[in-house]
Design a protein around this motif. Sequence first.
Motif, PDB file in Angstrom:
ATOM      1  N   VAL A   8       0.982  -1.227   0.155  1.00 19.70           N
ATOM      2  CA  VAL A   8      -0.030  -0.096  -0.018  1.00 19.70           C
ATOM      3  C   VAL A   8       0.972   1.124   0.007  1.00 19.70           C
ATOM      4  N   LEU A   9       0.743   2.033  -1.184  1.00 25.47           N
ATOM      5  CA  LEU A   9       1.539   3.112  -1.129  1.00 25.47           C
ATOM      6  C   LEU A   9       0.699   4.393  -0.829  1.00 25.47           C
ATOM      7  N   LEU A  10       1.288   5.303  -0.130  1.00 25.11           N
ATOM      8  CA  LEU A  10       0.460   6.322   0.352  1.00 25.11           C
ATOM      9  C   LEU A  10       0.829   7.581  -0.835  1.00 25.11           C
ATOM     10  N   GLY A  11      -0.552   8.228  -1.189  1.00 24.04           N
ATOM     11  CA  GLY A  11      -0.311   9.352  -1.858  1.00 24.04           C
ATOM     12  C   GLY A  11      -0.199  10.624  -1.142  1.00 24.04           C
ATOM     13  N   ASP A  12      -0.726  11.587  -1.930  1.00 25.97           N
ATOM     14  CA  ASP A  12      -0.621  13.063  -1.351  1.00 25.97           C
ATOM     15  C   ASP A  12      -1.883  13.047  -0.512  1.00 25.97           C
ATOM     16  N   SER A  13      -2.020  12.979   0.870  1.00 24.60           N
ATOM     17  CA  SER A  13      -3.143  13.041   1.550  1.00 24.60           C
ATOM     18  C   SER A  13      -3.869  14.188   1.493  1.00 24.60           C
ATOM     19  N   ALA A  14      -2.855  15.427   1.577  1.00 23.94           N
ATOM     20  CA  ALA A  14      -3.222  16.906   1.638  1.00 23.94           C
ATOM     21  C   ALA A  14      -4.114  17.282   0.444  1.00 23.94           C
ATOM     22  N   ALA A  15      -3.877  16.780  -0.695  1.00 18.43           N
ATOM     23  CA  ALA A  15      -4.672  17.115  -1.962  1.00 18.43           C
ATOM     24  C   ALA A  15      -5.614  16.375  -2.001  1.00 18.43           C
ATOM     25  N   PHE A  16      -5.818  15.014  -1.539  1.00 23.70           N
ATOM     26  CA  PHE A  16      -7.143  14.333  -1.251  1.00 23.70           C
ATOM     27  C   PHE A  16      -7.983  14.865  -0.521  1.00 23.70           C
ATOM     28  N   ALA A  17      -7.529  15.386   0.570  1.00 29.95           N
ATOM     29  CA  ALA A  17      -8.406  16.154   1.901  1.00 29.95           C
ATOM     30  C   ALA A  17      -9.067  17.492   1.039  1.00 29.95           C
ATOM     31  N   ALA A  18      -7.746  18.291   0.395  1.00 32.29           N
ATOM     32  CA  ALA A  18      -8.433  19.508  -0.404  1.00 32.29           C
ATOM     33  C   ALA A  18      -9.583  19.383  -1.275  1.00 32.29           C
ATOM     34  N   ALA A  19      -9.578  18.097  -2.422  1.00 35.33           N
ATOM     35  CA  ALA A  19     -10.458  17.833  -3.268  1.00 35.33           C
ATOM     36  C   ALA A  19     -11.656  17.563  -2.522  1.00 35.33           C
ATOM     37  N   LEU A  20     -11.572  16.757  -1.453  1.00 37.29           N
ATOM     38  CA  LEU A  20     -12.847  16.421  -0.625  1.00 37.29           C
ATOM     39  C   LEU A  20     -13.689  17.658   0.083  1.00 37.29           C
ATOM     40  N   ARG A  21     -12.740  18.665   0.415  1.00 36.68           N
ATOM     41  CA  ARG A  21     -13.332  19.891   0.925  1.00 36.68           C
ATOM     42  C   ARG A  21     -14.266  20.507  -0.088  1.00 36.68           C
TER      43      ARG A  21
END
Length: 267
Positions: A8-21
């Motif tokens: 499991v490779l972690l991507g950019d969590s900040a970008a993911f949260a920003a998209a969901l925001r």
Amino acid sequence: MASPCSAVLLGDSAAFAAALRTLINNPQFSDVTFLVGREQKEIFAHRCLLTSRCQALHAMLSQPQEIQAPLILSHVQPEVFLAVIEYLYTNNVTLNNNIALEVLTSSIEYGLDDLRKLCVEFIKDTLSVDQACEAFQDVVLTRGFLELSELAMQTILHSDCLAIDEVKLIRAVREWAHVGSAVLDRTVHDVAATVVPGLRLDLLSPSELTTLEEENKKDQMIPVESLAQAWKIHALRKGCGMRSSLRQRRRGTLSREHQRPLDPQHK
């Protein structure tokens, strides 16, 4: 032949949260609408996200109903519910002193333990005792108030800064004690034993004391000796040095004629 590898490779969590925001309270592609607060403000959300993140909302949204029917949440402020929504969508929450206590109670109501911990940390670091006491009148109207610990209730009742009248405060404590009695399988009197001494019965008018005595016959939450002492103060009509802290008006105490000779601040 080498066995296949997986990771499991972690991507950019900040970008993911920003998209969901960007989806928060966004009517586009929304499939559930809440009417929140007394003004019934519309707040838009997405069932799949809410139900995957919150068991309480999963149960609420699983009830048979028309898919387009708005859900009414009149007991919570729109700003508070939006903070809960923000947490559910992004795993972050934006708090300020005006909503922190109510977001905390909502986190308890919805079973969001991680959000509860974030609220507690914020309150511990930023909220003063005076600010908490000023917000107390709103807090007693929430379900989270009924889940306060005995120690927390004792601490609260020692404050002069509570923005609530004593009659309302006594009613709130009685409701808290009844809930505790049901949960703990103890009498109301026992649950409230260490809390009742913080109630300022001397601030009540004679008619309010009479009403309180009638209500008290049902659960004996308040010891007879405490009621007798309040009547004694009324009979004396003057402070005599006894229990002076319990004759001190709170910030939210409504004015009553008899309080003038009882209040040490009045000469």
